[in-house]
Design a protein around this motif. Structure first.
Motif, PDB file in Angstrom:
ATOM      1  N   VAL A  43      -3.226  15.741   2.423  1.00 48.16           N
ATOM      2  CA  VAL A  43      -3.816  14.485   1.116  1.00 48.16           C
ATOM      3  C   VAL A  43      -3.129  15.503   0.671  1.00 48.16           C
ATOM      4  N   GLY A  44      -3.148  16.958   0.499  1.00 50.69           N
ATOM      5  CA  GLY A  44      -1.993  17.247  -0.883  1.00 50.69           C
ATOM      6  C   GLY A  44      -0.326  16.965  -0.802  1.00 50.69           C
ATOM      7  N   TYR A  45      -0.350  17.127   1.157  1.00 48.31           N
ATOM      8  CA  TYR A  45       1.352  16.831   1.263  1.00 48.31           C
ATOM      9  C   TYR A  45       1.997  16.117   0.361  1.00 48.31           C
ATOM     10  N   SER A  46       0.384  14.822   0.907  1.00 45.45           N
ATOM     11  CA  SER A  46       1.181  13.177   0.832  1.00 45.45           C
ATOM     12  C   SER A  46       1.849  13.422  -0.671  1.00 45.45           C
ATOM     13  N   GLU A  47       0.664  13.532  -1.180  1.00 39.44           N
ATOM     14  CA  GLU A  47       0.854  13.732  -2.883  1.00 39.44           C
ATOM     15  C   GLU A  47       1.718  14.169  -3.235  1.00 39.44           C
ATOM     16  N   TYR A  48       1.929  15.290  -2.448  1.00 42.63           N
ATOM     17  CA  TYR A  48       3.533  16.267  -3.727  1.00 42.63           C
ATOM     18  C   TYR A  48       4.066  15.971  -3.021  1.00 42.63           C
ATOM     19  N   VAL A  49       4.903  15.811  -1.745  1.00 42.67           N
ATOM     20  CA  VAL A  49       5.852  14.662  -1.398  1.00 42.67           C
ATOM     21  C   VAL A  49       6.042  13.371  -1.590  1.00 42.67           C
ATOM     22  N   PRO A  50       7.353  13.204  -1.273  1.00 39.33           N
ATOM     23  CA  PRO A  50       7.975  11.784  -2.364  1.00 39.33           C
ATOM     24  C   PRO A  50       7.880  11.206  -1.196  1.00 39.33           C
ATOM     25  N   ASP A  51       7.361   9.533  -1.045  1.00 37.24           N
ATOM     26  CA  ASP A  51       7.504   8.797   0.362  1.00 37.24           C
ATOM     27  C   ASP A  51       8.359   8.348   0.786  1.00 37.24           C
ATOM     28  N   SER A  95       5.400  15.633   9.833  1.00 35.77           N
ATOM     29  CA  SER A  95       5.106  14.436   9.701  1.00 35.77           C
ATOM     30  C   SER A  95       3.423  13.926  10.002  1.00 35.77           C
ATOM     31  N   GLY A  96       2.697  14.675  10.963  1.00 34.12           N
ATOM     32  CA  GLY A  96       0.897  14.841  10.869  1.00 34.12           C
ATOM     33  C   GLY A  96       0.899  14.536   9.694  1.00 34.12           C
ATOM     34  N   LEU A  97       0.997  16.056   8.718  1.00 31.67           N
ATOM     35  CA  LEU A  97       0.625  16.001   8.132  1.00 31.67           C
ATOM     36  C   LEU A  97       0.323  14.636   6.343  1.00 31.67           C
ATOM     37  N   SER A  98       1.665  14.359   6.939  1.00 32.63           N
ATOM     38  CA  SER A  98       1.842  13.468   5.467  1.00 32.63           C
ATOM     39  C   SER A  98       1.234  12.380   6.087  1.00 32.63           C
ATOM     40  N   ASN A  99       1.256  11.948   7.792  1.00 32.35           N
ATOM     41  CA  ASN A  99       0.081  10.583   8.268  1.00 32.35           C
ATOM     42  C   ASN A  99      -1.587  10.946   7.805  1.00 32.35           C
ATOM     43  N   ARG A 100      -1.869  12.054   7.936  1.00 26.67           N
ATOM     44  CA  ARG A 100      -3.444  12.380   7.878  1.00 26.67           C
ATOM     45  C   ARG A 100      -3.994  11.674   5.926  1.00 26.67           C
ATOM     46  N   GLY A 101      -2.515  12.413   5.192  1.00 19.86           N
ATOM     47  CA  GLY A 101      -2.533  11.889   3.826  1.00 19.86           C
ATOM     48  C   GLY A 101      -2.685  10.473   3.486  1.00 19.86           C
ATOM     49  N   ARG A 102      -1.284  10.007   3.935  1.00 19.80           N
ATOM     50  CA  ARG A 102      -0.932   8.564   4.139  1.00 19.80           C
ATOM     51  C   ARG A 102      -2.440   7.585   4.263  1.00 19.80           C
ATOM     52  N   PHE A 103      -2.915   7.674   5.394  1.00 20.34           N
ATOM     53  CA  PHE A 103      -3.807   7.059   6.033  1.00 20.34           C
ATOM     54  C   PHE A 103      -5.361   7.602   5.955  1.00 20.34           C
ATOM     55  N   ALA A 104      -5.016   8.163   5.155  1.00 20.48           N
ATOM     56  CA  ALA A 104      -6.645   9.576   4.809  1.00 20.48           C
ATOM     57  C   ALA A 104      -7.941   8.521   5.271  1.00 20.48           C
ATOM     58  N   ASP A 105      -7.512   7.136   4.082  1.00 19.27           N
ATOM     59  CA  ASP A 105      -8.972   5.761   3.839  1.00 19.27           C
ATOM     60  C   ASP A 105      -9.629   5.541   5.455  1.00 19.27           C
ATOM     61  N   THR A 106      -8.017   5.710   5.966  1.00 17.27           N
ATOM     62  CA  THR A 106      -8.486   4.381   7.481  1.00 17.27           C
ATOM     63  C   THR A 106      -9.009   5.554   8.527  1.00 17.27           C
ATOM     64  N   ILE A 107      -8.429   6.834   8.229  1.00 17.69           N
ATOM     65  CA  ILE A 107      -8.476   7.970   9.110  1.00 17.69           C
ATOM     66  C   ILE A 107     -10.675   8.518   8.951  1.00 17.69           C
ATOM     67  N   ASP A 108     -10.829   8.351   7.093  1.00 13.16           N
ATOM     68  CA  ASP A 108     -12.620   8.817   6.748  1.00 13.16           C
ATOM     69  C   ASP A 108     -13.339   7.948   7.573  1.00 13.16           C
ATOM     70  N   SER A 109     -12.809   6.758   7.372  1.00 16.22           N
ATOM     71  CA  SER A 109     -13.906   5.764   7.938  1.00 16.22           C
ATOM     72  C   SER A 109     -14.164   5.832   8.958  1.00 16.22           C
ATOM     73  N   VAL A 110     -13.387   6.641  10.005  1.00 16.97           N
ATOM     74  CA  VAL A 110     -13.770   6.257  11.129  1.00 16.97           C
ATOM     75  C   VAL A 110     -14.670   7.735  11.325  1.00 16.97           C
ATOM     76  N   LEU A 111     -13.923   9.007  10.800  1.00 15.09           N
ATOM     77  CA  LEU A 111     -14.496  10.377  10.840  1.00 15.09           C
ATOM     78  C   LEU A 111     -15.698  10.221  10.353  1.00 15.09           C
ATOM     79  N   TYR A 112     -16.109  10.079   9.057  1.00 16.75           N
ATOM     80  CA  TYR A 112     -17.042  10.042   7.781  1.00 16.75           C
ATOM     81  C   TYR A 112     -18.416   9.519   7.777  1.00 16.75           C
ATOM     82  N   GLU A 113     -17.940   8.044   8.226  1.00 15.82           N
ATOM     83  CA  GLU A 113     -18.674   6.782   7.243  1.00 15.82           C
ATOM     84  C   GLU A 113     -19.467   6.378   8.999  1.00 15.82           C
ATOM     85  N   SER A 114     -18.198   6.326  10.125  1.00 11.44           N
ATOM     86  CA  SER A 114     -19.566   5.594  11.164  1.00 11.44           C
ATOM     87  C   SER A 114     -21.009   5.660  11.342  1.00 11.44           C
ATOM     88  N   ALA A 115     -21.358   5.233  11.821  1.00 12.10           N
ATOM     89  CA  ALA A 115     -22.789   5.566  12.405  1.00 12.10           C
ATOM     90  C   ALA A 115     -22.683   6.837  13.889  1.00 12.10           C
TER      91      ALA A 115
END
Length: 247
Positions: A50-58, A183-203
């Motif tokens: 998330v920090g990487y994606s916010e700091y580095v320009p798209d 690139s992996g860190l970038s994707n983890r930041g960019r798709f944080a909401d989607t990944i979080d919904s799977v990892l931390y919000e699913s039953a």
């Protein structure tokens, strides 16, 4: 020897198990690894991404991603040849040549601008599938996340199948690895909401990640349905928690 031992170790599903069913005889160990991966993601990978994606320009993030992918194409070319798919090998070769020269190492995707065919992105797990090797049991790997026994062998072999590893001198031969991590860190930041919904919000995040991975991988290998889940973060080489592919 590693390949032979790995393939011999691929567990055989019990007779009568449907081809689209999940074969997970190591569930207890897998869930322990899953919890470890979750703790690692929560403490290190997610904040860094998330920090990487916010700091580095798209635009820079996109360029690094294209550069990393371009450096992986020789591996794809080798696997296409091993699969007997010379058309895919030729297409990827032209794409790699154009983007490595005119596209400045892949920083710019000139091949797509020239309407060249999309990259095939073949890997050795896919090659084993073409050769008729069974999928084996589902496994979750530390740091790398969802996989299968066949794809785990493929991941190991792929380390050695990129010709650039042997052509480039040090430190240039590490550029691809560094770019892939970035690139992996970038994707983890960019798709944080989607990944979080799977990892931390699913039953049951373990079952959810397993289902997404197997659907996508089997669909990529050609024995899935058109309704397979389309996960936007599905490259196994990128981060501990991407949700990649396999039969």
């Amino acid at each position: 020897m590693l390949l032979i031992v790995g393939l011999a170790a691929c567990a055989k599903p019990p007779a009568g198990l449907p081809s689209d069913a999940v074969f997970d005889p190591y569930e207890e160990q897998n869930r322990s690894v899953h919890e470890f991966n979750l703790s690692l993601d929560r403490a290190i990978v997610r904040p860094a991404g998330v920090g990487y994606s916010e700091y580095v320009p798209d635009d820079i993030e996109d360029a690094i991603g294209r550069f990393a992918f371009n450096l992986s194409l020789p591996r794809s070319i080798v696997n296409s040849i091993l699969q007997g798919n010379m058309l895919a090998a030729t297409e990827d070769s032209y794409r790699f040549l154009v983007n490595s020269t005119i596209g400045l190492g892949g920083v710019f995707d000139v091949a797509t601008d020239l309407n060249m065919p999309e990259a095939n992105d073949a890997d050795f797990g896919q090659t084993l599938h073409v050769w008729g090797v069974r999928e084996g049991a589902y496994v979750e790997l530390p740091l790398l996340g969802p996989s299968t026994e066949r794809d785990t062998v493929g991941l190991v072999v792929d380390i050695f199948t990129n010709p650039l590893t042997y052509i480039l001198d040090s430190p240039e031969n590490y550029y691809g690895t560094i770019a892939s991590v970035s690139s992996g860190l970038s994707n983890r930041g960019r798709f944080a909401d989607t990944i979080d919904s799977v990892l931390y919000e699913s039953a049951d995040s373990y079952a959810q990640a397993q289902s997404i991975y197997l659907q996508n991988r089997r669909f990529k290998l050609g024995n899935g349905s058109d309704g397979a889940f389309a996960d936007p973060y599905d490259d196994p080489a990128l981060s501990p928690f991407e949700v990649p592919d396999d039969e």
